[in-house]
Design a protein around this motif. Sequence first.
Motif, PDB file in Angstrom:
ATOM      1  N   ILE A   1       0.860  -1.190   0.000  1.00  0.00           N
ATOM      2  CA  ILE A   1       0.000   0.000   0.000  1.00  0.00           C
ATOM      3  C   ILE A   1       0.894   1.237   0.000  1.00  0.00           C
ATOM      4  N   ASP A   2       0.633   2.162  -0.891  1.00  0.00           N
ATOM      5  CA  ASP A   2       1.415   3.396  -0.938  1.00  0.00           C
ATOM      6  C   ASP A   2       1.101   4.245   0.296  1.00  0.00           C
ATOM      7  N   VAL A   3       2.116   4.584   1.063  1.00  0.00           N
ATOM      8  CA  VAL A   3       1.880   5.271   2.333  1.00  0.00           C
ATOM      9  C   VAL A   3       1.362   6.687   2.110  1.00  0.00           C
ATOM     10  N   GLN A   4       1.819   7.349   1.070  1.00  0.00           N
ATOM     11  CA  GLN A   4       1.355   8.712   0.800  1.00  0.00           C
ATOM     12  C   GLN A   4      -0.123   8.708   0.407  1.00  0.00           C
ATOM     13  N   HIS A   5      -0.504   7.746  -0.418  1.00  0.00           N
ATOM     14  CA  HIS A   5      -1.907   7.625  -0.829  1.00  0.00           C
ATOM     15  C   HIS A   5      -2.794   7.333   0.385  1.00  0.00           C
ATOM     16  N   ALA A   6      -2.354   6.400   1.242  1.00  0.00           N
ATOM     17  CA  ALA A   6      -3.151   6.060   2.429  1.00  0.00           C
ATOM     18  C   ALA A   6      -3.259   7.243   3.382  1.00  0.00           C
ATOM     19  N   TYR A   7      -2.184   8.027   3.485  1.00  0.00           N
ATOM     20  CA  TYR A   7      -2.218   9.202   4.373  1.00  0.00           C
ATOM     21  C   TYR A   7      -3.214  10.243   3.842  1.00  0.00           C
ATOM     22  N   GLN A   8      -3.241  10.425   2.538  1.00  0.00           N
ATOM     23  CA  GLN A   8      -4.202  11.361   1.956  1.00  0.00           C
ATOM     24  C   GLN A   8      -5.635  10.907   2.240  1.00  0.00           C
ATOM     25  N   LYS A   9      -5.884   9.617   2.123  1.00  0.00           N
ATOM     26  CA  LYS A   9      -7.216   9.085   2.420  1.00  0.00           C
ATOM     27  C   LYS A   9      -7.571   9.300   3.894  1.00  0.00           C
ATOM     28  N   TRP A  10      -6.582   9.146   4.783  1.00  0.00           N
ATOM     29  CA  TRP A  10      -6.853   9.383   6.202  1.00  0.00           C
ATOM     30  C   TRP A  10      -7.200  10.848   6.456  1.00  0.00           C
ATOM     31  N   LEU A  11      -6.452  11.768   5.842  1.00  0.00           N
ATOM     32  CA  LEU A  11      -6.751  13.191   6.000  1.00  0.00           C
ATOM     33  C   LEU A  11      -8.172  13.492   5.538  1.00  0.00           C
ATOM     34  N   GLN A  12      -8.540  12.920   4.418  1.00  0.00           N
ATOM     35  CA  GLN A  12      -9.894  13.143   3.902  1.00  0.00           C
ATOM     36  C   GLN A  12     -10.951  12.612   4.870  1.00  0.00           C
ATOM     37  N   SER A  13     -10.658  11.490   5.498  1.00  0.00           N
ATOM     38  CA  SER A  13     -11.611  10.911   6.450  1.00  0.00           C
ATOM     39  C   SER A  13     -11.782  11.778   7.690  1.00  0.00           C
ATOM     40  N   GLN A  14     -10.768  12.615   7.961  1.00  0.00           N
ATOM     41  CA  GLN A  14     -10.815  13.519   9.111  1.00  0.00           C
ATOM     42  C   GLN A  14     -11.298  14.918   8.724  1.00  0.00           C
TER      43      GLN A  14
END
Length: 308
Positions: free
Chosen positions: A26-39
Motif C-alpha cells: 500500500i502506498d503510504v502517501q496515498h493512504a495518508y491522503q485518504k486518512w486526512l480526507q476521512s478527518q
Amino acid sequence: MKLVNYYVSNFANSSRVGFILNGQVIDVQHAYQKWLQSQNEDASFAKVTHEMPADPNLFFSLGETVLEKAKLAYDYAKDAGITGLDREEVRLGVPIPEPRKIICVGKNYADHAAEMDSDVPEFPVLFSKFSNALIGPDDEIEKSSATEQLDYEVELAVVIGKEATKVSREEAADYILGFTIGNDISARDLQKRTQQWLQGKTLDRTTPIGPWVVTKDEVGEFSNLAIRSYVNGELRQQSNTGKMIFDVPYLLEFITNLITLQPGDIILTGTPDGVGFAMNPPQFLQDGDVVTLEIENIGKMENKVVER
C-alpha cells in the motif's frame, strides 16, 4: 508495520515508500491522503507531499516525526479495507537507499570470533560501509572479479529513529525506529590483506538489506530473535541475537558516545558462526548461488549471486 521501498514500472521507475498489509503493498502517501480526507482535513497535494514524503531517503531521514503519521495511515488503511499492489507487481528496493551512515560491528558473536581464530574483543569492533554496496531484496549480489572469496553474513540491522548523542543503554530503545535484515557480504581475500577491513566489505552492489523495515513495536524483544542463513537451501548459520557479545542497547550507548546518529542511519550488529570462510574446506559464494536469510519477527530475504 512493515515499511518498504517499492518500484512500479509504469510509475516512471521511481521508488516510493509503502507498507505491507494483507500481503499487498500500500502506498503510504496515498493512504495518508485518504486518512486526512476521512478527518475532513486539508488533503491537498502540497500538504500531503510535505507531511508524508514518498521518497524513501527523505521519509526515513524524518524518523519518528513521519512514522507517527504513517501509523495513522496504516491503521486507517486496515480499517477501511484499502487495497494496493500484489507483491508480484512490484520490485522491492533497499528500504533506505542512501543512509547517512552505515556502521557495522565485527566479531560480535563469540562463536564467530572463535571460528575466525580471533580473540573476543574488549570493545566493539566498528567499521563502515557505503551506499554503493547496498542492494534490495529483489536484487542480485554481484560477484566482482576482484575477489575469489565472497562470503555471506546474516545480521540484525537497526534503523535509527531520531538524533542520538550520548545515549544511555537504558534509553537506547527510544532511539530505534525499527529493524531489518542485512547480509554483510565480505570479500575475505580483500578484507584480510590489510589490517583495515573496508576494501573487503563495501564492494559495489554486494550488501542486501531488507526486505522491509519492521517497526520496533512489531518486532518485540529484539534481544531474543532466532537468526539463520542458508546457501542453496543448506542451513549454514543458526543462532540467536541474545548471543551477541555487545547487545543492541550497549552498541547504541557505545557508538553515540563517539558519533552522533541521525534518523535513517543503519547499524549492522554482527554475524554468528557458520560463515563459509570457516568451513573445512572453505565454501565461498559462486555464480548462481542463492543466499537466504531469516530473522524471527522480521522475515526472510533471498538473493542470487551473479558473476559480473
